[in-house]
Scaffold this motif. Structure first.
Motif, short mmCIF file in Angstrom:
data_model
loop_
_atom_site.label_atom_id
_atom_site.label_comp_id
_atom_site.label_asym_id
_atom_site.label_seq_id
_atom_site.Cartn_x
_atom_site.Cartn_y
_atom_site.Cartn_z
N THR A 201 -2.91 -5.81 -2.33
CA THR A 201 -3.03 -5.06 -1.08
C THR A 201 -2.24 -3.77 -1.20
O THR A 201 -1.06 -3.79 -1.51
CB THR A 201 -2.49 -5.89 0.10
N ILE A 202 -2.90 -2.65 -0.96
CA ILE A 202 -2.21 -1.35 -0.93
C ILE A 202 -1.92 -1.06 0.53
O ILE A 202 -2.81 -1.06 1.36
CB ILE A 202 -3.07 -0.25 -1.57
N LYS A 203 -0.62 -0.83 0.82
CA LYS A 203 -0.17 -0.65 2.21
C LYS A 203 0.25 0.79 2.46
O LYS A 203 0.60 1.53 1.54
CB LYS A 203 0.99 -1.59 2.49
N SER A 204 0.27 1.15 3.73
CA SER A 204 0.67 2.49 4.14
C SER A 204 2.18 2.68 3.97
O SER A 204 2.96 1.89 4.47
CB SER A 204 0.30 2.72 5.60
N PRO A 205 2.58 3.76 3.29
CA PRO A 205 4.01 4.02 3.13
C PRO A 205 4.63 4.75 4.32
O PRO A 205 5.85 4.85 4.41
CB PRO A 205 4.05 4.92 1.88
N ILE A 206 3.79 5.25 5.24
CA ILE A 206 4.28 6.00 6.39
C ILE A 206 3.42 5.75 7.62
O ILE A 206 2.32 5.21 7.52
CB ILE A 206 4.32 7.52 6.10
#
Length: 165
Positions: free
Chosen positions: A89-94
């Motif tokens: 899963t690639i998640k939002s860093p901001i």
């Protein structure tokens, strides 16, 4: 030196991995320090007038550098319930507004089925009128896009599912 030049300098320093950079020009002296603490980078900019005599700091401004996309092994309930535990899963860093296209008249950065590699731009997140390119830290194939174009995203919100095999 204007704000845009300072922001570009901060981005350059953050990408280079340097822990401290000092820049001295005619009337300005800037020190940029980055400190890594549990994968969160904070950049401090200190601007001091370079006038003769004892210089005192004019301002010290903490600036949050954009960290790379956070990756975890199938952290969403949806992916676990679907049996997608092999996906990353690639998640939002901001926090901000996610855009899947570089501009309204262009095509999307990635679609389901696209093969990506480390460093590929997946989307853009706008935060406080700054457009931050979100790059992949993993190679693989996009299995699912979890967020619609032009929608608000939270910190650590899942954005994409990637099959690393």
């Amino acid at each position: 030196m204007d704000l845009k030049e300072i922001q570009n300098l901060i981005k350059f320093v953050a990408k280079s991995g340097a822990s401290e950079v000092k820049l001295e020009m005619d009337d300005v002296k800037i020190t940029i320090k980055t400190a890594s603490d549990d994968s969160r980078e904070t950049t401090f900019v200190q601007q001091i007038p370079a006038v003769g005599g004892a210089a005192t700091p004019q301002s010290v401004t903490p600036v949050q550098a954009t960290p790379p996309a956070t990756i975890t092994q199938a952290a969403t309930e949806e992916s676990v319930s679907d049996g997608n535990s092999k996906y990353i899963t690639i998640k939002s860093p901001i926090i901000g507004t996610l855009y899947r296209k570089p501009s309204p008249d262009k095509s999307t950065f990635v679609e389901v089925g696209d093969t990506i590699k480390v460093g590929d731009v997946l989307c853009i997140i706008e935060a406080m009128k700054l457009f931050n390119e979100i790059e992949s830290e993993v190679s693989g194939k996009i299995v699912k896009v979890l967020v619609d174009d032009s929608s608000p995203v939270e910190f650590d919100q899942p954005l994409f599912l990637v099959d690393p095999s």
